[in-house]
Write a protein that holds these residues in place. Structure first.
Motif, PDB file in Angstrom:
ATOM      1  N   ALA A   1       0.841  -1.208   0.000  1.00  9.22           N
ATOM      2  CA  ALA A   1       0.000   0.000   0.000  1.00  9.22           C
ATOM      3  C   ALA A   1       0.874   1.255   0.000  1.00  9.22           C
ATOM      4  CB  ALA A   1      -0.928  -0.008   1.204  1.00  9.22           C
ATOM      5  N   LEU A   2       1.971   1.203   0.725  1.00  9.85           N
ATOM      6  CA  LEU A   2       2.908   2.332   0.723  1.00  9.85           C
ATOM      7  C   LEU A   2       3.516   2.536  -0.655  1.00  9.85           C
ATOM      8  CD1 LEU A   2       4.920   2.109   4.061  1.00  9.85           C
ATOM      9  CD2 LEU A   2       3.906   4.172   3.103  1.00  9.85           C
ATOM     10  N   ALA A   3       3.856   1.460  -1.312  1.00  9.36           N
ATOM     11  CA  ALA A   3       4.528   1.533  -2.611  1.00  9.36           C
ATOM     12  C   ALA A   3       3.641   2.171  -3.678  1.00  9.36           C
ATOM     13  CB  ALA A   3       4.974   0.150  -3.052  1.00  9.36           C
ATOM     14  N   VAL A   4       2.336   1.978  -3.572  1.00  8.33           N
ATOM     15  CA  VAL A   4       1.431   2.523  -4.592  1.00  8.33           C
ATOM     16  C   VAL A   4       0.752   3.816  -4.153  1.00  8.33           C
ATOM     17  CG1 VAL A   4       1.008   0.282  -5.642  1.00  8.33           C
ATOM     18  CG2 VAL A   4      -0.536   1.115  -3.845  1.00  8.33           C
ATOM     19  N   SER A   5       1.153   4.375  -3.017  1.00  5.80           N
ATOM     20  CA  SER A   5       0.559   5.625  -2.536  1.00  5.80           C
ATOM     21  C   SER A   5       0.869   6.772  -3.489  1.00  5.80           C
ATOM     22  CB  SER A   5       1.095   5.981  -1.151  1.00  5.80           C
ATOM     23  OG  SER A   5       0.621   5.087  -0.192  1.00  5.80           O
ATOM     24  N   ASP A   6      -0.081   7.682  -3.563  1.00  2.00           N
ATOM     25  CA  ASP A   6       0.124   8.876  -4.381  1.00  2.00           C
ATOM     26  C   ASP A   6       1.254   9.708  -3.797  1.00  2.00           C
ATOM     27  OD1 ASP A   6      -2.041   8.078  -5.897  1.00  2.00           O
ATOM     28  OD2 ASP A   6      -3.474   9.310  -4.759  1.00  2.00           O
ATOM     29  N   ASP A   7       2.056  10.279  -4.632  1.00  7.60           N
ATOM     30  CA  ASP A   7       3.151  11.182  -4.247  1.00  7.60           C
ATOM     31  C   ASP A   7       4.207  10.543  -3.344  1.00  7.60           C
ATOM     32  OD1 ASP A   7       1.921  13.189  -5.698  1.00  7.60           O
ATOM     33  OD2 ASP A   7       0.800  13.939  -3.966  1.00  7.60           O
ATOM     34  N   ILE A   8       4.320   9.226  -3.359  1.00 10.58           N
ATOM     35  CA  ILE A   8       5.331   8.578  -2.516  1.00 10.58           C
ATOM     36  C   ILE A   8       6.734   9.023  -2.932  1.00 10.58           C
ATOM     37  CG2 ILE A   8       5.517   6.456  -3.875  1.00 10.58           C
ATOM     38  CD1 ILE A   8       5.662   6.602  -0.071  1.00 10.58           C
ATOM     39  N   ALA A   9       6.933   9.238  -4.213  1.00 12.61           N
ATOM     40  CA  ALA A   9       8.250   9.648  -4.704  1.00 12.61           C
ATOM     41  C   ALA A   9       8.662  11.003  -4.136  1.00 12.61           C
ATOM     42  CB  ALA A   9       8.251   9.686  -6.225  1.00 12.61           C
ATOM     43  N   THR A  10       7.711  11.910  -4.000  1.00 14.58           N
ATOM     44  CA  THR A  10       8.046  13.230  -3.453  1.00 14.58           C
ATOM     45  C   THR A  10       8.307  13.179  -1.959  1.00 14.58           C
ATOM     46  OG1 THR A  10       5.711  13.784  -3.156  1.00 14.58           O
ATOM     47  CG2 THR A  10       6.750  14.460  -5.224  1.00 14.58           C
ATOM     48  N   HIS A  11       7.651  12.275  -1.263  1.00 17.72           N
ATOM     49  CA  HIS A  11       7.829  12.178   0.187  1.00 17.72           C
ATOM     50  C   HIS A  11       9.097  11.427   0.573  1.00 17.72           C
ATOM     51  CE1 HIS A  11       4.044  14.036   1.142  1.00 17.72           C
ATOM     52  NE2 HIS A  11       3.384  13.187   0.359  1.00 17.72           N
ATOM     53  N   LYS A  12       9.631  10.633  -0.331  1.00 16.85           N
ATOM     54  CA  LYS A  12      10.830   9.853  -0.019  1.00 16.85           C
ATOM     55  C   LYS A  12      12.023  10.718   0.354  1.00 16.85           C
ATOM     56  CE  LYS A  12      10.026   5.517  -2.416  1.00 16.85           C
ATOM     57  NZ  LYS A  12      10.497   4.592  -3.441  1.00 16.85           N
ATOM     58  N   SER A  13      12.070  11.925  -0.139  1.00 20.53           N
ATOM     59  CA  SER A  13      13.197  12.803   0.166  1.00 20.53           C
ATOM     60  C   SER A  13      12.928  13.720   1.363  1.00 20.53           C
ATOM     61  CB  SER A  13      13.551  13.648  -1.058  1.00 20.53           C
ATOM     62  OG  SER A  13      12.427  14.430  -1.433  1.00 20.53           O
ATOM     63  N   ALA A  14      11.712  13.691   1.889  1.00 23.84           N
ATOM     64  CA  ALA A  14      11.379  14.534   3.044  1.00 23.84           C
ATOM     65  C   ALA A  14      12.083  14.008   4.293  1.00 23.84           C
ATOM     66  CB  ALA A  14       9.866  14.548   3.258  1.00 23.84           C
ATOM     67  N   PRO A  15      12.625  14.911   5.120  1.00 19.07           N
ATOM     68  CA  PRO A  15      13.361  14.488   6.323  1.00 19.07           C
ATOM     69  C   PRO A  15      12.535  13.624   7.277  1.00 19.07           C
ATOM     70  CG  PRO A  15      13.699  16.833   5.914  1.00 19.07           C
ATOM     71  CD  PRO A  15      12.666  16.361   4.942  1.00 19.07           C
ATOM     72  N   TRP A  16      11.253  13.949   7.457  1.00 14.95           N
ATOM     73  CA  TRP A  16      10.412  13.163   8.355  1.00 14.95           C
ATOM     74  C   TRP A  16      10.240  11.737   7.840  1.00 14.95           C
ATOM     75  CZ3 TRP A  16       5.981  11.038   6.418  1.00 14.95           C
ATOM     76  CH2 TRP A  16       5.463  11.595   5.249  1.00 14.95           C
ATOM     77  N   PHE A  17      10.129  11.598   6.523  1.00 16.66           N
ATOM     78  CA  PHE A  17       9.961  10.279   5.907  1.00 16.66           C
ATOM     79  C   PHE A  17      11.240   9.460   6.068  1.00 16.66           C
ATOM     80  CE2 PHE A  17       9.981   7.203   2.456  1.00 16.66           C
ATOM     81  CZ  PHE A  17       8.689   6.716   2.480  1.00 16.66           C
ATOM     82  N   VAL A  18      12.374  10.067   5.765  1.00 16.05           N
ATOM     83  CA  VAL A  18      13.672   9.390   5.879  1.00 16.05           C
ATOM     84  C   VAL A  18      13.905   8.933   7.316  1.00 16.05           C
ATOM     85  CG1 VAL A  18      16.170   9.711   5.686  1.00 16.05           C
ATOM     86  CG2 VAL A  18      14.662  10.609   3.916  1.00 16.05           C
ATOM     87  N   GLN A  19      13.549   9.780   8.273  1.00 20.99           N
ATOM     88  CA  GLN A  19      13.731   9.439   9.692  1.00 20.99           C
ATOM     89  C   GLN A  19      12.841   8.258  10.092  1.00 20.99           C
ATOM     90  OE1 GLN A  19      12.790  12.634  12.343  1.00 20.99           O
ATOM     91  NE2 GLN A  19      13.639  11.603  14.128  1.00 20.99           N
TER      92      GLN A  19
END
Length: 144
Positions: free
Chosen positions: A61-79
């Protein structure tokens, strides 16, 4: 945060909860191995399979989420992902410990079985085609 950010955060939080459950199950599993509680092991195994399936579904479900590519570089996501990776590594380590414990237990039982078989008399002790000890039950009165 946008709706997709909230959705992704909720999925990551769910992953954390599932990894917590998995680690707890792995710790219960080693306790069941130590006490040789077969029924508890069967129950824990079923729960582990369910939890692992939920983890896999959540990951998909995470892999097919909308805008996952843009969130991958966000600091909160990386953490959060780094925290989940650390948790996953802890689960893997505990699983390796459980596997080693199980293998050692099986070796101990095999040695105990060999000792029991050999104590019944060396004359009746034979080996199977796979090299496992067995007792010849034909008796002494049988002639070929």
């Amino acid at each position: 945060m946008t709706d997709t950010s909230h959705h992704i955060t909720a999925l990551l939080d769910q992953q954390k909860q599932l990894l917590d459950e998995l680690l707890l199950l792995l710790r219960q599993e080693i306790a069941a191995l130590a006490s040789r509680d077969v029924s508890a092991l069967e129950h824990i195994t079923q729960e582990k399979l369910t939890t692992l399936q939920q983890l896999q579904d959540n990951d998909a479900a995470l892999a097919v989420s909308d805008d996952i590519a843009t969130h991958k570089s966000a600091p909160w996501f990386v953490q959060q992902v780094a925290s989940l990776d650390a948790q996953l590594n802890e689960c893997k380590t505990q699983n390796d410990i459980n596997q080693l414990t199980l293998e050692q237990s099986q070796l101990t039982l095999a040695r105990f079985k060999t000792e029991l078989l050999s104590s019944r008399g060396k004359a009746g002790l034979t080996y199977t085609s796979k090299g496992k000890p067995a007792v010849d039950s034909k008796g002494k009165g049988v002639k070929a």
